[in-house]
Design a protein around this motif. Structure first.
Motif, PDB file in Angstrom:
ATOM      1  N   GLY A  84      -5.151   1.849   6.501  1.00 20.80           N
ATOM      2  CA  GLY A  84      -6.560   1.528   6.586  1.00 20.80           C
ATOM      3  C   GLY A  84      -7.280   1.457   5.254  1.00 20.80           C
ATOM      4  O   GLY A  84      -8.382   0.912   5.174  1.00 20.80           O
ATOM      5  N   HIS A  85      -6.696   2.006   4.181  1.00 21.07           N
ATOM      6  CA  HIS A  85      -7.366   1.963   2.891  1.00 21.07           C
ATOM      7  C   HIS A  85      -7.064   0.650   2.160  1.00 21.07           C
ATOM      8  O   HIS A  85      -6.165  -0.095   2.535  1.00 21.07           O
ATOM      9  CB  HIS A  85      -6.966   3.162   2.019  1.00 21.07           C
ATOM     10  CG  HIS A  85      -5.556   3.112   1.539  1.00 21.07           C
ATOM     11  ND1 HIS A  85      -4.520   3.745   2.200  1.00 21.07           N
ATOM     12  CD2 HIS A  85      -4.981   2.516   0.446  1.00 21.07           C
ATOM     13  CE1 HIS A  85      -3.390   3.534   1.555  1.00 21.07           C
ATOM     14  NE2 HIS A  85      -3.649   2.795   0.486  1.00 21.07           N
ATOM     15  N   ILE A  86      -7.844   0.396   1.112  1.00 23.69           N
ATOM     16  CA  ILE A  86      -7.690  -0.827   0.319  1.00 23.69           C
ATOM     17  C   ILE A  86      -7.020  -0.493  -1.005  1.00 23.69           C
ATOM     18  O   ILE A  86      -7.407   0.458  -1.682  1.00 23.69           O
ATOM     19  CB  ILE A  86      -9.059  -1.485   0.061  1.00 23.69           C
ATOM     20  CG1 ILE A  86      -9.666  -1.985   1.377  1.00 23.69           C
ATOM     21  CG2 ILE A  86      -8.923  -2.648  -0.917  1.00 23.69           C
ATOM     22  CD1 ILE A  86     -11.064  -2.535   1.225  1.00 23.69           C
ATOM     23  N   GLU A  87      -6.022  -1.282  -1.369  1.00 23.91           N
ATOM     24  CA  GLU A  87      -5.373  -1.143  -2.673  1.00 23.91           C
ATOM     25  C   GLU A  87      -5.691  -2.386  -3.505  1.00 23.91           C
ATOM     26  O   GLU A  87      -5.413  -3.506  -3.096  1.00 23.91           O
ATOM     27  CB  GLU A  87      -3.860  -0.971  -2.521  1.00 23.91           C
ATOM     28  CG  GLU A  87      -3.163  -0.781  -3.864  1.00 23.91           C
ATOM     29  CD  GLU A  87      -1.681  -0.434  -3.717  1.00 23.91           C
ATOM     30  OE1 GLU A  87      -0.985  -0.444  -4.741  1.00 23.91           O
ATOM     31  OE2 GLU A  87      -1.252  -0.172  -2.583  1.00 23.91           O
ATOM     32  N   ILE A  88      -6.299  -2.168  -4.674  1.00 26.35           N
ATOM     33  CA  ILE A  88      -6.657  -3.282  -5.555  1.00 26.35           C
ATOM     34  C   ILE A  88      -5.388  -3.798  -6.238  1.00 26.35           C
ATOM     35  O   ILE A  88      -4.713  -3.061  -6.957  1.00 26.35           O
ATOM     36  CB  ILE A  88      -7.677  -2.840  -6.618  1.00 26.35           C
ATOM     37  CG1 ILE A  88      -8.901  -2.202  -5.955  1.00 26.35           C
ATOM     38  CG2 ILE A  88      -8.097  -4.033  -7.467  1.00 26.35           C
ATOM     39  CD1 ILE A  88      -9.659  -3.096  -5.032  1.00 26.35           C
ATOM     40  N   VAL A  89      -5.075  -5.074  -5.993  1.00 23.50           N
ATOM     41  CA  VAL A  89      -3.840  -5.649  -6.542  1.00 23.50           C
ATOM     42  C   VAL A  89      -4.105  -6.783  -7.523  1.00 23.50           C
ATOM     43  O   VAL A  89      -3.187  -7.255  -8.197  1.00 23.50           O
ATOM     44  CB  VAL A  89      -2.919  -6.154  -5.404  1.00 23.50           C
ATOM     45  CG1 VAL A  89      -2.432  -4.997  -4.541  1.00 23.50           C
ATOM     46  CG2 VAL A  89      -3.633  -7.192  -4.538  1.00 23.50           C
ATOM     47  N   GLY A  90      -5.359  -7.226  -7.627  1.00 21.10           N
ATOM     48  CA  GLY A  90      -5.669  -8.313  -8.548  1.00 21.10           C
ATOM     49  C   GLY A  90      -7.086  -8.222  -9.065  1.00 21.10           C
ATOM     50  O   GLY A  90      -7.999  -7.813  -8.334  1.00 21.10           O
ATOM     51  N   GLY A 115      -5.191   1.623  -6.525  1.00 24.59           N
ATOM     52  CA  GLY A 115      -4.705   0.460  -7.257  1.00 24.59           C
ATOM     53  C   GLY A 115      -5.094   0.480  -8.716  1.00 24.59           C
ATOM     54  O   GLY A 115      -5.033   1.535  -9.371  1.00 24.59           O
ATOM     55  N   LEU A 116      -5.502  -0.669  -9.241  1.00 29.71           N
ATOM     56  CA  LEU A 116      -5.766  -0.830 -10.661  1.00 29.71           C
ATOM     57  C   LEU A 116      -6.848   0.128 -11.144  1.00 29.71           C
ATOM     58  O   LEU A 116      -7.988   0.087 -10.688  1.00 29.71           O
ATOM     59  CB  LEU A 116      -6.204  -2.277 -10.949  1.00 29.71           C
ATOM     60  CG  LEU A 116      -5.198  -3.375 -10.554  1.00 29.71           C
ATOM     61  CD1 LEU A 116      -5.835  -4.737 -10.716  1.00 29.71           C
ATOM     62  CD2 LEU A 116      -3.942  -3.258 -11.406  1.00 29.71           C
ATOM     63  N   LYS A 117      -6.507   0.995 -12.098  1.00 25.05           N
ATOM     64  CA  LYS A 117      -7.454   2.011 -12.570  1.00 25.05           C
ATOM     65  C   LYS A 117      -8.641   1.379 -13.297  1.00 25.05           C
ATOM     66  O   LYS A 117      -9.745   1.920 -13.277  1.00 25.05           O
ATOM     67  CB  LYS A 117      -6.744   3.004 -13.484  1.00 25.05           C
ATOM     68  CG  LYS A 117      -5.769   3.913 -12.752  1.00 25.05           C
ATOM     69  CD  LYS A 117      -5.175   4.953 -13.682  1.00 25.05           C
ATOM     70  CE  LYS A 117      -4.219   5.874 -12.927  1.00 25.05           C
ATOM     71  NZ  LYS A 117      -3.614   6.884 -13.820  1.00 25.05           N
TER      72      LYS A 117
END
Length: 409
Positions: free
Chosen positions: A31-37, A359-361
């Motif tokens: 359910g969480h979002i991971e920043i990939v771009g 994801g992206l720090k």
């Protein structure tokens, strides 16, 4: 290249006055979002939330999205886009509708929301959001989900946000010129609040201020929902302009001075520390004290915070934001801004960073990306629910027919 649908990706675009930011997030099974771009590009076609040059804005969007796509190894097809500007208006409205079948149904909620949004607005404005604040069933207030409750009279209190039709159409045109479909046009400070405000702050009462390049966006929350929004045309670009005029230096170099050496309080700058200031045209460079730079920056931020405090008093919300003030946006990162805001507001102030994302720090710990990340969180919460069985749509239709028959007879 992996297709977007297979990875369940969301794309958010924050088109600002100074830069355009695109963020790609993957919705994980938990359910969480991971920043990939992530991608950004200088924006030269926007001014205080309005498109002033279609070609330059389109180019900025295209470059930012391409950078984000390259990093995420995907191809964006549709995006959530933020909108702000001095053309934004907001008001609170109330709607009333009868409960048709003895207990509140989805159809009754739809009816009362339609009644609440039936207001007179200028011909050049369109409704962007109708956000429910609370429902009242037969005089019982403070209800957030009335479905299934028994009663005969349903009332809805909502917050309505409107924006310029032409401003919205220009943004649509720029995004669609890049071969992208706009999933939803979302108020930027509403998106920022999704990324930065904590549930306790929403309940107790908090004022979120998104300080960008062209505008400062205000959103006030109380009781878990939005109560007031406003846009002020004072932000980071005014600080840059003050530096450019005071130091007689080109605007691009004034921006560099602000970003690398700027502080909002003089005590944050050492008096003996000097910085090199480039002259205009063939004029030679000069060396000036960093303390002098701070003395140019401080009055503009003070003016901004005093305007916001006046807005809080004007809207009668100053005494009700017990949770304090949350600052976010690119121009909130300057050292001393939080401390100066505490002096002006006489309230606790903190810097709002995106939360509940991974994801992206460089993105998840950056207040300048709060709006773009918030667009993804808004998209996650408002994704259309696809039926799992082919018969579900027919069943829902039959249920609505049944509700209508009960309400009519």
């Amino acid at each position: 290249m992996a297709r977007r649908e297979e990875r369940n990706l969301l794309v958010g675009i924050d088109i600002g006055t100074s830069k355009c930011v695109a963020v790609v997030g993957q919705l994980m099974p938990e359910g969480h979002i991971e920043i990939v771009g992530y991608g950004e590009h200088a924006s030269r076609g926007m001014n205080r939330g309005d498109v002033v040059n279609i070609e330059l804005t389109t180019q900025a969007i295209k470059r930012a999205v391409e950078n984000a796509e390259h990093m995420a190894n995907c191809r964006a097809q549709s995006v959530y886009v933020g909108i702000s500007g001095t053309h934004i208006r907001s008001l609170n409205s109330t709607g009333v509708a009868p409960v048709r079948a003895g207990s509140v149904s989805d159809r009754d909620v739809d009816s009362v929301m339609d009644a609440a949004r039936a207001i007179a607005i200028p011909a050049d404005q369109k409704i962007l959001h109708v956000i429910p604040q609370e429902f009242v069933v037969d005089g019982r207030e403070g209800i957030h989900d009335p479905i299934g409750m028994h009663g005969v009279r349903l009332e809805a209190k909502v917050h309505i946000v409107t924006g310029s039709i032409s401003a919205a159409q220009n943004i649509y045109k720029c995004v669609e010129s890049c071969g992208l479909k706009v999933d939803k046009l979302i108020l930027q400070h509403l998106a920022s609040s999704y990324a930065t405000l904590l549930p306790d702050e929403r309940d107790l009462g908090a004022c979120m201020i998104d300080i960008g390049g062209g505008t400062s966006d205000i959103a006030i929350f109380k009781g878990g929902t939005i109560r007031h929004t406003a846009v002020l045309p004072i932000a980071g670009n005014q600080v840059t302009n003050d530096i450019s005029v005071a130091f007689r230096t080109p605007a691009p170099y004034a921006e560099e001075l602000k970003v690398h050496y700027g502080v909002a309080l003089p005590q944050f700058a050492a008096a003996h520390e000097e910085i090199e200031v480039k002259g205009v045209g063939d004029a030679p460079s000069r060396r000036l004290s960093r303390l002098t730079l701070a003395e140019v920056i401080k009055p503009r931020y003070e003016e901004l915070f005093h305007f916001i405090r006046k807005e809080l008093h004007r809207s009668d919300w100053y005494e009700l934001v017990a949770g304090g003030v949350v600052l976010t946006g690119g121009s909130s990162q300057m050292p001393g801004v939080v401390e100066l805001a505490e002096q002006v507001f006489d309230l606790p102030v903190r810097l709002g960073l995106p939360h509940d994302v991974q994801g992206l720090k460089d993105v998840v710990r950056n207040p300048a990306c709060a709006t773009a990340v918030g667009l993804l969180m808004y998209g996650r919460q408002n994704q259309p629910q696809t039926p799992t069985l082919p018969t579900q749509g027919v069943g829902q239709w039959l249920h609505r027919v049944n509700e209508w028959i009960k309400g009519s007879f």
